[in-house]
Write a protein that holds these residues in place. Structure first.
Motif, short mmCIF file in Angstrom:
data_model
loop_
_atom_site.label_atom_id
_atom_site.label_comp_id
_atom_site.label_asym_id
_atom_site.label_seq_id
_atom_site.Cartn_x
_atom_site.Cartn_y
_atom_site.Cartn_z
N VAL A 1 34.24 -0.90 24.59
CA VAL A 1 33.54 -0.55 25.83
C VAL A 1 33.34 0.96 25.86
CG1 VAL A 1 33.62 -0.57 28.34
CG2 VAL A 1 34.51 -2.52 27.04
N ASN A 2 32.10 1.38 25.94
CA ASN A 2 31.78 2.80 26.01
C ASN A 2 31.67 3.24 27.47
OD1 ASN A 2 31.75 3.21 23.30
ND2 ASN A 2 29.57 3.65 23.12
N LEU A 3 32.26 4.37 27.77
CA LEU A 3 32.14 4.96 29.09
C LEU A 3 30.94 5.89 29.13
CD1 LEU A 3 35.85 5.86 29.90
CD2 LEU A 3 34.52 3.94 30.80
N PRO A 4 30.25 5.95 30.26
CA PRO A 4 29.14 6.91 30.37
C PRO A 4 29.67 8.33 30.41
CG PRO A 4 29.58 5.91 32.50
CD PRO A 4 30.46 5.20 31.51
N TYR B 1 29.57 0.14 29.39
CA TYR B 1 28.84 -0.96 28.76
C TYR B 1 29.55 -1.37 27.48
CZ TYR B 1 26.89 2.81 25.86
OH TYR B 1 26.75 3.88 25.02
N ALA B 2 29.51 -2.67 27.21
CA ALA B 2 30.15 -3.21 26.01
C ALA B 2 29.22 -3.04 24.82
CB ALA B 2 30.48 -4.68 26.22
N VAL B 3 29.80 -2.68 23.69
CA VAL B 3 29.06 -2.57 22.42
C VAL B 3 29.30 -3.85 21.65
CG1 VAL B 3 28.76 -1.25 20.30
CG2 VAL B 3 29.37 -0.07 22.43
N VAL B 4 28.23 -4.58 21.36
CA VAL B 4 28.35 -5.86 20.68
C VAL B 4 27.89 -5.74 19.24
CG1 VAL B 4 28.07 -7.16 22.83
CG2 VAL B 4 26.06 -6.57 21.46
#
Length: 583
Positions: A157-160, A173-176
């Motif tokens: 999960v990347n933080l803004p 947002y999750a990185v898939v």
């Protein structure tokens, strides 16, 4: 630092030329060959108002004076934008680079994905965690010190960025489609464990790679002692400048080093500091102190509270409504007597041994508004200085007589700040506005200092030093705004106020509301923000974003000389009313 003289009254009236006068096609931002990680880009520029401006053949909206700020989506890699006005054309190449880890190609670890990425040291029993990007559905482990540590697949999960709060896109947002592997372990005893060896296995094939950072477990009996050598050591919540700031550590502070990571050391009270801001004290024992009697005394403009200590220890400060809380670490109280005469700012104060090794002093204040504080070690005495309120006279024709105010025109010299659509620089209009506001405040009796009076470079530390040296009643940094690459430049506008220390919150809120109500400005909002010119503690310090250079229509207001003078008058009156109301 050079001597800073009060702002002099100039006979001439500051005017600004019509920067949006008819001219050629200009793309002021971004420059050609700009690189970004966001998925869209906003341009600002201008062209003569008659006719159309086309971008890749599509007409874009413009302000009545011809300014524009369109936004376009970006694909990974190179993106070409052709701006055309009549027979003029400007080509801008924007390169979007990946802003998140990329899946590895084949059976390998992701590039630069192995962590720890730098050398680190931890205490016995403390977790050391390892991470890697690798193909999905693989078996990943780390061999270190004779042990095998399994890494398991975990959601990524990347933080803004912090700046996302300015564009209202503050969502993780999750990185898939990427294999993200994590695992942790702890060692019971001191040891030099060396470099971890990462192992990846899938479909019967195995790949190994040495991690970039070696691991050490410290001996609790042989900890190094650090002493802060900067005037105000920058303490943080983690081992890089990405982490949040804690209360600065006064020069001379000593503490045991309980961790290392890259160029940062962790001090025993929990804060991290750059190794460049400390020296190692040879042959020292862990810094521990007792504190007994405490005295308060008044000096011109301040109340000093003196804590006699055996060694300079780490401290933290918290400000709240009607109170200031000071924590002393590695300290045990033996306090039986405190001297406090009737005082302009302190109603009472008391202490408690919060936990073993932490003594907490709470100062109950006479007013909700705090006017500044400073902390320093004089030998091993910790001195907390609390600022007295300024003297203002509501009945006087010059109510601010004797009140010092610092105005900071943002940017200067090679640092142009944000460009307007015409390329007109922020640094020019901040200086104009600071002088206009200064003249208005001087007419009310104030003594006004500017951090710069010409187009010259002044570093952020120099600006902070000016505030700390002059110790004004308040400090205001004047700026004009823009947005990150993916912001909505065409529609975002308005007045914004930024504060950091709680003593400045009331000022920021009041000036924002005053400019909206009496200056007719749209509201951009009030923000808590860790900015260099909001961090000084010796006076309430705020940063004001007067309007948006990047907004095509608001820019025309920014550079209008009549509006500048009107705005300066309203802002100066707002400052005066706040001082009168809070005194």
């Amino acid at each position: 630092m050079k001597n800073i003289l009060p702002l002099a009254i100039l006979a001439s009236v500051i005017m600004t030329s019509p920067a949006w006068a008819e001219q050629s096609l200009i793309v002021a931002y971004p420059q050609n060959n700009h690189k970004t990680t966001v998925d869209k880009i906003s341009f600002i520029g201008t062209a003569p108002p008659r006719g159309e401006v086309l971008v890749n053949g599509m007409a874009i909206p413009r302000s009545p004076n011809g300014n524009f700020a369109p936004s376009f989506p970006l694909q990974l890699g190179d993106n070409i934008f052709k701006f055309r006005y009549q027979d003029q054309e400007v080509t801008v190449k924007i390169t979007r680079v990946a802003g998140q880890p990329q899946p590895p190609q084949g059976l390998e670890f992701g590039k630069d994905s192995l962590t720890p990425a730098v050398d680190l040291a931890r205490m016995p029993g403390e977790l050391v965690c390892f991470g890697a990007i690798a193909p999905e559905n693989a078996n990943v482990s780390v061999n270190l010190g004779g042990s095998s540590i399994p890494l398991t697949a975990q959601p990524l999960v990347n933080l803004p960025a912090n700046s996302a709060a300015l564009t209202q896109k503050n969502q993780p947002y999750a990185v898939v489609g990427i294999g993200h592997y994590l695992g942790c372990a702890a060692a019971a005893a001191a040891a030099q464990l060396g470099y971890p060896q990462f192992q990846l296995e899938k479909n019967g094939q195995t790949v190994s790679e040495q991690g970039p950072g070696k691991v050490e477990i410290l001996s609790p009996a042989k900890l190094e002692i650090a002493e802060v050598i900067s005037d105000q050591g920058i303490a943080r919540t983690g081992p890089s400048t990405d982490y949040s700031r804690l209360t600065p550590l006064p020069k001379g502070t000593r503490a045991s080093i309980t961790g290392r990571e890259g160029d940062f050391v962790r001090l025993d009270y929990g804060g991290w500091i750059s190794s460049k801001e400390v020296r190692i004290v040879p042959g020292s024992v862990p810094p521990l102190s007792q504190v007994r009697s405490v005295i308060a005394r008044q000096v011109p403009g301040w109340t000093e509270v003196i804590f006699p200590l055996q060694v300079p220890v780490p401290i933290t400060v918290q400000q709240g409504t009607n109170m200031l809380v000071l924590n002393l670490y590695n300290t045990t109280a033996q306090t039986d007597i405190i001297k406090l005469n009737p005082d302009p700012v302190v109603a009472s104060y008391h202490w408690q041994q919060l936990v073993p090794g932490v003594v907490q002093y709470t100062f109950d204040l006479k007013s909700q508004q705090q006017w500044g504080y400073k902390l320093e070690y004089r030998g091993t005495n910790l001195v907390l200085s609390l600022r007295h309120p300024p003297n203002v006279n509501q009945k006087s024709a010059k109510p601010l007589s004797g009140v010092k105010i610092v105005l900071d025109p943002g940017h200067g010299g090679e640092d142009s700040g944000a460009p307007g659509p015409t390329g007109y620089p922020e640094k020019a209009v901040t200086l104009i506005m600071a002088k206009l506001v200064g003249y208005q405040l001087m007419a009310k009796g104030a003594t006004v200092y500017l951090t710069r009076e010409t187009d010259k470079p002044v570093s952020l530390p120099e600006r902070q030093e000016i505030i700390d040296k002059l110790q004004p009643a308040l400090a205001i940094s004047i700026h004009y705004n823009s947005l990150p690459d993916d912001g909505d430049l065409f529609h975002t506008q308005g007045f914004g106020a930024f504060w950091y220390n709680p003593q400045a919150q009331s000022l920021a809120v009041f000036l924002h509301n005053y400019m909206v109500q009496y200056g007719g400005r749209p509201s951009y909002g009030v923000f808590w923000d860790n900015l260099a010119l909001t961090r000084p503690t010796t006076a309430p310090s705020v940063l004001l974003e007067m309007g948006f250079m990047s907004n095509p229509e608001e820019f025309e207001w920014v550079v209008n000389s009549q509006e500048q003078q009107r705005t300066a008058a309203v802002l100066a009156e707002g400052i005066t009313q706040w001082l009168l109301a809070t005194r």
